[in-house]
Design a protein around this motif. Structure first.
Motif, PDB file in Angstrom:
ATOM      1  N   GLY A  54       0.812  -1.214   0.000  1.00 40.98           N
ATOM      2  CA  GLY A  54       0.000   0.000   0.000  1.00 40.98           C
ATOM      3  C   GLY A  54       0.844   1.261   0.000  1.00 40.98           C
ATOM      4  N   ILE A  55       1.963   1.227   0.722  1.00 38.56           N
ATOM      5  CA  ILE A  55       2.860   2.386   0.752  1.00 38.56           C
ATOM      6  C   ILE A  55       3.427   2.651  -0.634  1.00 38.56           C
ATOM      7  CG2 ILE A  55       5.038   3.270   1.656  1.00 38.56           C
ATOM      8  CD1 ILE A  55       4.431   1.773   4.263  1.00 38.56           C
ATOM      9  N   GLY A  56       3.905   1.597  -1.293  1.00 34.54           N
ATOM     10  CA  GLY A  56       4.457   1.770  -2.635  1.00 34.54           C
ATOM     11  C   GLY A  56       3.442   2.333  -3.605  1.00 34.54           C
ATOM     12  N   ALA A  57       2.196   1.836  -3.537  1.00 31.37           N
ATOM     13  CA  ALA A  57       1.148   2.348  -4.423  1.00 31.37           C
ATOM     14  C   ALA A  57       0.855   3.811  -4.140  1.00 31.37           C
ATOM     15  CB  ALA A  57      -0.117   1.511  -4.254  1.00 31.37           C
ATOM     16  N   ALA A  58       0.831   4.190  -2.859  1.00 28.53           N
ATOM     17  CA  ALA A  58       0.549   5.589  -2.508  1.00 28.53           C
ATOM     18  C   ALA A  58       1.647   6.519  -3.018  1.00 28.53           C
ATOM     19  CB  ALA A  58       0.400   5.712  -0.993  1.00 28.53           C
ATOM     20  N   VAL A  59       2.889   6.098  -2.915  1.00 24.77           N
ATOM     21  CA  VAL A  59       3.998   6.908  -3.409  1.00 24.77           C
ATOM     22  C   VAL A  59       3.886   7.095  -4.919  1.00 24.77           C
ATOM     23  CG1 VAL A  59       6.501   6.933  -3.783  1.00 24.77           C
ATOM     24  CG2 VAL A  59       5.584   6.324  -1.532  1.00 24.77           C
ATOM     25  N   HIS A  60       3.627   6.011  -5.641  1.00 20.40           N
ATOM     26  CA  HIS A  60       3.478   6.101  -7.095  1.00 20.40           C
ATOM     27  C   HIS A  60       2.315   7.015  -7.474  1.00 20.40           C
ATOM     28  CE1 HIS A  60       6.256   2.723  -7.255  1.00 20.40           C
ATOM     29  NE2 HIS A  60       6.289   2.818  -8.581  1.00 20.40           N
ATOM     30  N   ASN A  61       1.199   6.893  -6.779  1.00 17.13           N
ATOM     31  CA  ASN A  61       0.035   7.719  -7.102  1.00 17.13           C
ATOM     32  C   ASN A  61       0.294   9.199  -6.824  1.00 17.13           C
ATOM     33  OD1 ASN A  61      -1.380   5.447  -7.862  1.00 17.13           O
ATOM     34  ND2 ASN A  61      -2.431   5.225  -5.897  1.00 17.13           N
ATOM     35  N   ALA A  62       1.004   9.486  -5.738  1.00 18.77           N
ATOM     36  CA  ALA A  62       1.315  10.879  -5.425  1.00 18.77           C
ATOM     37  C   ALA A  62       2.210  11.489  -6.507  1.00 18.77           C
ATOM     38  CB  ALA A  62       1.985  10.978  -4.056  1.00 18.77           C
ATOM     39  N   LEU A  63       3.188  10.721  -6.975  1.00 16.57           N
ATOM     40  CA  LEU A  63       4.073  11.217  -8.035  1.00 16.57           C
ATOM     41  C   LEU A  63       3.322  11.382  -9.355  1.00 16.57           C
ATOM     42  CD1 LEU A  63       7.263   9.165  -7.156  1.00 16.57           C
ATOM     43  CD2 LEU A  63       7.061  11.662  -7.140  1.00 16.57           C
ATOM     44  N   ARG A  64       2.337  10.554  -9.585  1.00 15.04           N
ATOM     45  CA  ARG A  64       1.496  10.718 -10.780  1.00 15.04           C
ATOM     46  C   ARG A  64       0.649  11.984 -10.675  1.00 15.04           C
ATOM     47  NH1 ARG A  64      -3.166   6.792 -10.331  1.00 15.04           N
ATOM     48  NH2 ARG A  64      -3.719   8.434  -8.831  1.00 15.04           N
ATOM     49  N   ASP A  65       0.001  12.158  -9.532  1.00 11.78           N
ATOM     50  CA  ASP A  65      -0.920  13.290  -9.367  1.00 11.78           C
ATOM     51  C   ASP A  65      -0.187  14.625  -9.308  1.00 11.78           C
ATOM     52  OD1 ASP A  65      -2.856  11.367  -9.282  1.00 11.78           O
ATOM     53  OD2 ASP A  65      -3.131  11.437  -7.094  1.00 11.78           O
ATOM     54  N   LEU A  66       1.080  14.598  -8.933  1.00 11.19           N
ATOM     55  CA  LEU A  66       1.835  15.845  -8.814  1.00 11.19           C
ATOM     56  C   LEU A  66       1.869  16.609 -10.133  1.00 11.19           C
ATOM     57  CD1 LEU A  66       3.657  17.481  -6.793  1.00 11.19           C
ATOM     58  CD2 LEU A  66       5.601  16.293  -7.829  1.00 11.19           C
ATOM     59  N   TRP A  67       1.938  15.879 -11.263  1.00 16.01           N
ATOM     60  CA  TRP A  67       2.053  16.531 -12.563  1.00 16.01           C
ATOM     61  C   TRP A  67       0.743  17.139 -13.027  1.00 16.01           C
ATOM     62  CZ3 TRP A  67       6.746  17.626 -13.975  1.00 16.01           C
ATOM     63  CH2 TRP A  67       7.788  16.818 -13.517  1.00 16.01           C
ATOM     64  N   GLU A  68      -0.340  16.851 -12.327  1.00 17.81           N
ATOM     65  CA  GLU A  68      -1.617  17.470 -12.668  1.00 17.81           C
ATOM     66  C   GLU A  68      -1.775  18.840 -12.018  1.00 17.81           C
ATOM     67  OE1 GLU A  68      -4.667  14.751 -11.612  1.00 17.81           O
ATOM     68  OE2 GLU A  68      -3.993  13.162 -12.988  1.00 17.81           O
ATOM     69  N   LEU A  69      -0.868  19.204 -11.118  1.00 20.44           N
ATOM     70  CA  LEU A  69      -0.921  20.503 -10.462  1.00 20.44           C
ATOM     71  C   LEU A  69      -0.292  21.578 -11.343  1.00 20.44           C
ATOM     72  CD1 LEU A  69       0.223  19.474  -6.852  1.00 20.44           C
ATOM     73  CD2 LEU A  69      -2.119  19.631  -7.744  1.00 20.44           C
ATOM     74  N   ASP A  70      -0.595  22.846 -11.066  1.00 19.44           N
ATOM     75  CA  ASP A  70       0.078  23.946 -11.739  1.00 19.44           C
ATOM     76  C   ASP A  70       1.573  23.883 -11.453  1.00 19.44           C
ATOM     77  OD1 ASP A  70      -2.350  24.853 -12.679  1.00 19.44           O
ATOM     78  OD2 ASP A  70      -2.642  26.267 -11.017  1.00 19.44           O
ATOM     79  N   VAL A  71       2.365  24.421 -12.357  1.00 23.74           N
ATOM     80  CA  VAL A  71       3.820  24.340 -12.239  1.00 23.74           C
ATOM     81  C   VAL A  71       4.306  24.844 -10.881  1.00 23.74           C
ATOM     82  CG1 VAL A  71       5.999  25.237 -13.145  1.00 23.74           C
ATOM     83  CG2 VAL A  71       4.208  24.485 -14.724  1.00 23.74           C
ATOM     84  N   ALA A  72       3.769  25.949 -10.421  1.00 29.80           N
ATOM     85  CA  ALA A  72       4.225  26.534  -9.157  1.00 29.80           C
ATOM     86  C   ALA A  72       3.920  25.650  -7.953  1.00 29.80           C
ATOM     87  CB  ALA A  72       3.592  27.910  -8.956  1.00 29.80           C
ATOM     88  N   GLU A  73       2.980  24.734  -8.103  1.00 26.68           N
ATOM     89  CA  GLU A  73       2.581  23.872  -6.989  1.00 26.68           C
ATOM     90  C   GLU A  73       3.301  22.528  -6.984  1.00 26.68           C
ATOM     91  OE1 GLU A  73      -1.650  23.508  -6.381  1.00 26.68           O
ATOM     92  OE2 GLU A  73      -2.000  25.354  -7.493  1.00 26.68           O
ATOM     93  N   ARG A  74       4.149  22.281  -7.960  1.00 21.32           N
ATOM     94  CA  ARG A  74       4.841  20.997  -8.040  1.00 21.32           C
ATOM     95  C   ARG A  74       6.065  20.999  -7.133  1.00 21.32           C
ATOM     96  NH1 ARG A  74       4.562  20.600 -14.678  1.00 21.32           N
ATOM     97  NH2 ARG A  74       2.274  20.346 -14.807  1.00 21.32           N
ATOM     98  N   THR A  75       5.820  20.922  -5.871  1.00 17.17           N
ATOM     99  CA  THR A  75       6.872  21.011  -4.861  1.00 17.17           C
ATOM    100  C   THR A  75       6.857  19.761  -3.990  1.00 17.17           C
ATOM    101  OG1 THR A  75       5.418  22.050  -3.227  1.00 17.17           O
ATOM    102  CG2 THR A  75       6.564  23.514  -4.782  1.00 17.17           C
ATOM    103  N   GLY A  76       7.936  19.624  -3.208  1.00 20.02           N
ATOM    104  CA  GLY A  76       7.992  18.518  -2.274  1.00 20.02           C
ATOM    105  C   GLY A  76       6.869  18.569  -1.264  1.00 20.02           C
ATOM    106  N   GLU A  77       6.527  19.752  -0.826  1.00 21.70           N
ATOM    107  CA  GLU A  77       5.431  19.904   0.135  1.00 21.70           C
ATOM    108  C   GLU A  77       4.115  19.419  -0.455  1.00 21.70           C
ATOM    109  OE1 GLU A  77       3.223  23.445   2.738  1.00 21.70           O
ATOM    110  OE2 GLU A  77       5.034  23.885   1.559  1.00 21.70           O
TER     111      GLU A  77
END
Length: 294
Positions: A54-77
Motif C-alpha cells: 500500500g505504501i508503494g502504491a501511494a507513493v506512485h500515485n502521489a508522483l502521478r498526481d503531482l504533474w496534474e498541479l500547476d507548475v508553481a505547486e509541483r513542490t515537495g510539500e
C-alpha cells in the motif's frame, strides 16, 4: 481439460503471444507463484494485505498526481500532501505505526521531489502504456514516467521507474534489468524517438541509478524474454497434458517466500522462510527498516 483450438485458414501467420515485463519477471522469479497469480481459476486466497504494498502504491500515485498541479505547486510539500491524502489504512500493526510510517515516507517523497524534479520540465508520459513486437511476441507494459531530453540537437527519451524497496538499486541492477530494456524498446517503438537511457529512482534515499541500453543489451534481453515466454508455454502444455500442477510450475524457494501472498499454499515456501507479519517492512521500525520492501 484441454484448451480449444483456434481455427484459421491455411497460410495464416502464427498468433502473437501477449507478454508483459511483469509477467515474465514473475515466472522467472517463481513459476509456482506465477501459476497461483495468472493460471489457477479461481486463484488461491491471498494472505493479509501488506503494508509496504500500500505504501508503494501511494507513493506512485502521489508522483502521478503531482504533474496534474500547476507548475508553481509541483513542490515537495505538495507531493507530501498528496501522499497523506491517499495513505493506506491496512497492513499496519496499529494506528501509531501507520502515522509514523506516513510521516517518514512523506519526508522521503518531499526530498526526492525537491532534489530531482524540475516542475517546468513536462514528462513525455506518466504511467504511459507502450508496446512493441518481437518475433511472435507482443510486448506491452506501463511505465511510471518517460522524460524527453535533447542530446546533440536530437530528441532522446528516458525510461524512469520508481522504486521504494529497502535496498537502493545499483547501476548493475539497472543495466541488467530485462524489464527496463523491454520498456526502452517499447517506448522507442510507441513514441517514435530514440530511447537508450533507463533510470531507477529510489525514493527512500533520493538516489538515481542510470544505465545506457544499447543495441546489444536490447537484443540480449529480448532473447531472454523469448526464452521465458517459451518456458511459460511449456509449463502450460505440461499442465494440459496431465502433469501435476506443482511439477509443471515448480517453486523456487528463497527468503522472499516469507512475504509471498501465497505462502500458505506452498509447502516449499513454508519450509524456506517463516511467514512475515504484514507490517514487517514498514519504515521506522529500526535501522533495518530504513526503507520498505516494494
Amino acid at each position: 481439460m484441454t484448451a480449444p483450438l483456434q481455427l484459421g485458414f491455411e497460410g495464416m501467420p502464427k498468433p502473437l503471444r501477449m507478454v508483459t515485463p511483469a509477467k515474465l519477471d514473475s515466472f522467472d522469479s517463481c513459476p509456482r507463484r506465477f501459476r497461483y497469480t495468472y493460471i489457477d481459476r479461481p486463484a488461491p486466497p491471498r494472505g493479509a494485505p501488506w503494508a509496504h504494498t500500500g505504501i508503494g502504491a501511494a507513493v506512485h500515485n502521489a508522483l502521478r498526481d503531482l504533474w496534474e498541479l500547476d507548475v508553481a505547486e509541483r513542490t515537495g510539500e505538495s507531493a507530501a500532501r498528496l501522499l497523506r491524502r491517499q495513505w493506506p489504512d491496512v497492513g499496519f500493526r496499529d494506528e501509531q505505526q501507520r502515522e509514523r510510517a506516513r510521516e517518514i515516507s512523506a519526508s522521503w517523497l518531499a526530498r526526492y521531489v525537491d532534489e530531482h524534479l524540475d516542475p517546468e520540465h513536462e514528462p513525455r508520459g506518466i504511467e504511459r502504456t507502450v508496446g512493441a513486437p518481437y518475433g511472435d511476441l507482443s510486448i506491452s507494459g506501463r511505465i511510471d514516467r518517460v522524460d524527453e531530453h535533447e542530446v546533440d540537437g536530437a530528441r532522446s527519451l528516458v525510461v524512469i521507474d520508481y522504486k521504494t524497496g529497502r535496498v537502493p538499486p545499483t547501476e548493475d541492477d539497472t543495466r541488467s534489468s530485462m524489464q527496463l530494456a523491454l520498456y526502452a524498446v517499447a517506448v522507442e517503438r510507441t513514441l517514435r524517438a530514440p530511447c537508450e537511457r533507463v533510470e531507477l529512482h529510489h525514493i527512500p534515499t533520493s538516489t538515481i541509478s542510470a544505465a545506457q541500453i544499447g543495441r546489444d543489451t536490447r537484443e540480449r534481453q529480448l532473447r531472454r524474454a523469448g526464452y521465458t515466454a517459451d518456458d511459460i508455454d511449456q509449463a502450460k502444455e505440461r499442465l494440459l497434458h496431465g502433469d501435476p500442477p506443482d511439477e509443471a510450475y515448480p517453486a523456487r524457494p528463497s527468503p522472499a517466500c516469507g512475504w509471498c501472498d501465497f505462502w500458505a499454499h506452498c509447502a516449499e515456501g513454508r519450509q524456506a522462510a517463516r511467514k512475515r507479519d504484514p507490517w514487517f517492512a514498514v519504515p521506522g521500525e529500526g535501522s533495518r527498516d530504513q526503507a520498505y520492501a516494494g
